[in-house]
Scaffold this motif. Structure first.
Motif, short mmCIF file in Angstrom:
data_model
loop_
_atom_site.label_atom_id
_atom_site.label_comp_id
_atom_site.label_asym_id
_atom_site.label_seq_id
_atom_site.Cartn_x
_atom_site.Cartn_y
_atom_site.Cartn_z
N SER A 135 -0.09 10.09 6.45
CA SER A 135 -0.10 8.86 6.23
C SER A 135 1.06 8.04 6.02
O SER A 135 1.26 7.03 6.58
N ASP A 136 1.75 8.81 5.11
CA ASP A 136 3.04 8.20 4.77
C ASP A 136 3.94 8.20 5.87
O ASP A 136 4.64 7.17 5.99
N LEU A 137 4.07 9.30 6.76
CA LEU A 137 4.89 9.06 8.09
C LEU A 137 4.39 7.89 8.81
O LEU A 137 5.13 7.12 9.24
N VAL A 138 3.36 7.96 9.23
CA VAL A 138 2.81 6.98 10.00
C VAL A 138 2.84 5.46 9.72
O VAL A 138 3.32 4.40 10.30
N GLU A 139 2.66 5.35 8.18
CA GLU A 139 3.08 3.92 7.55
C GLU A 139 4.44 3.73 7.62
O GLU A 139 4.68 2.60 7.71
N LEU A 140 5.29 4.77 7.42
CA LEU A 140 6.84 4.18 7.07
C LEU A 140 7.23 4.10 8.76
O LEU A 140 7.96 3.00 9.00
N GLU A 141 6.85 4.49 9.86
CA GLU A 141 7.03 4.22 11.21
C GLU A 141 6.57 2.76 11.59
O GLU A 141 7.29 1.91 12.23
N ILE A 193 15.59 -1.54 7.11
CA ILE A 193 15.51 -0.58 8.35
C ILE A 193 16.35 0.54 8.01
O ILE A 193 15.64 1.82 8.20
N THR A 194 17.53 0.63 7.34
CA THR A 194 18.26 1.66 6.78
C THR A 194 17.26 2.74 6.00
O THR A 194 17.11 3.94 5.91
N VAL A 195 16.81 1.79 4.81
CA VAL A 195 15.85 2.45 3.76
C VAL A 195 14.57 3.27 4.47
O VAL A 195 14.36 4.47 4.24
N LEU A 196 14.22 2.45 5.47
CA LEU A 196 12.96 3.02 6.01
C LEU A 196 13.19 4.02 7.08
O LEU A 196 12.30 5.15 7.14
N ARG A 253 0.86 -1.02 -0.07
CA ARG A 253 -0.18 0.03 0.06
C ARG A 253 0.93 1.39 -0.05
O ARG A 253 0.44 2.41 -0.60
N THR A 254 1.97 1.24 0.75
CA THR A 254 2.70 2.32 0.86
C THR A 254 3.48 2.65 -0.44
O THR A 254 3.52 3.84 -0.92
N ALA A 255 4.07 1.47 -1.10
CA ALA A 255 4.53 1.74 -2.29
C ALA A 255 3.60 2.18 -3.47
O ALA A 255 4.14 3.19 -4.22
N HIS A 256 2.38 1.74 -3.46
CA HIS A 256 1.42 2.07 -4.24
C HIS A 256 0.98 3.63 -4.17
O HIS A 256 0.86 4.20 -5.16
N ALA A 257 0.86 4.04 -2.88
CA ALA A 257 0.43 5.36 -2.72
C ALA A 257 1.39 6.37 -3.09
O ALA A 257 1.32 7.54 -3.40
N ARG A 258 2.87 5.99 -3.05
CA ARG A 258 3.85 6.68 -3.45
C ARG A 258 4.43 6.40 -4.80
O ARG A 258 5.58 6.76 -5.16
N LEU A 267 10.57 2.05 -2.73
CA LEU A 267 9.44 1.23 -1.95
C LEU A 267 9.06 0.22 -2.57
O LEU A 267 8.60 -0.77 -2.09
N GLU A 268 9.00 -0.04 -3.82
CA GLU A 268 8.68 -1.19 -4.56
C GLU A 268 9.54 -2.19 -4.20
O GLU A 268 9.15 -3.25 -4.18
N ARG A 269 10.82 -1.95 -4.34
CA ARG A 269 11.76 -2.96 -3.96
C ARG A 269 11.54 -3.42 -2.60
O ARG A 269 11.77 -4.54 -2.45
N LEU A 270 11.46 -2.53 -1.65
CA LEU A 270 11.08 -2.78 -0.41
C LEU A 270 9.72 -3.89 -0.12
O LEU A 270 10.00 -4.72 0.64
N ALA A 271 8.92 -3.42 -0.89
CA ALA A 271 7.59 -4.33 -0.92
C ALA A 271 7.89 -5.53 -1.25
O ALA A 271 7.60 -6.73 -0.72
#
Length: 175
Positions: free
Chosen positions: A99-105, A147-150, A30-35, A44-48
């Motif tokens: 939303s982005d901030l909360v989701e990344l956390e 974790i570093t990326v996030l 969802r985070t990757a899609h939203a951004r 974000l796509e690679r992370l997902a």
């Protein structure tokens, strides 16, 4: 060799992590899609994709240990992740930068938990011969990279939401 009781605890533990992984996969996607139109879309796509692969690795570990997969736990956690989307974010009809901030956390917390899980399994390799040390070390390293990326993305989101450039200097990464 582990006792029957410790194997039961391990099966519960791994299924709890699997349930968390189900929610983590959904949140990462969802985070990757939203951004998807942002400068960070590729990261974000690679992370997902990596988080999805990590869930697959956990399923493979359960199979290698000949432990049952309790799918109901994943379904409940998946539903909880969907329900969490209903939180108020300061906007009624559109996505908020908050939303982005909360989701990344939340993703960072989930990946921290996943890394702890991999380290726990590493501590059990002497008692569970089906566990592969090198595979687990690779999973720990990948979680630390995530974790570093996030953390980098979280700091950037703080700047976007609050306009605070001093956050970068105060940020502490702990992969």
């Amino acid at each position: 060799m582990a006792t029957s009781e410790t194997r039961t605890f391990l099966a519960i533990y791994l299924n709890d992590h699997l349930a968390g992984a189900a929610a983590g996969v959904e949140l990462a996607r969802r985070t990757a899609h939203a951004r998807r139109d942002s400068a960070d879309a590729e990261r974000l796509e690679r992370l997902a994709e990596d988080i999805t692969a990590d869930r697959g690795a956990l399923l493979a570990i359960l199979r290698s240990l000949e432990m049952p997969v309790r799918r109901y736990k994943s379904v409940v956690t998946w539903a909880a992740e969907k329900a969490a989307r209903l939180k108020l974010n300061g906007r009624l009809r559109s996505r908020s930068p908050l939303s982005d901030l909360v989701e990344l956390e939340a993703l960072r917390l989930a990946v921290e938990g996943k890394a702890a899980g991999w380290r726990t399994l590493l501590s059990l390799v002497d008692r569970e011969p089906a566990l592969e040390v090198e595979s687990l070390r690779t999973l720990v390293e990948r979680a630390e990279a995530q974790i570093t990326v996030l953390e980098e993305l979280r700091v950037k989101a703080v700047e976007e939401v609050f306009g605070d450039r001093t956050v970068r200097a105060a940020s502490v990464t702990t992969p």
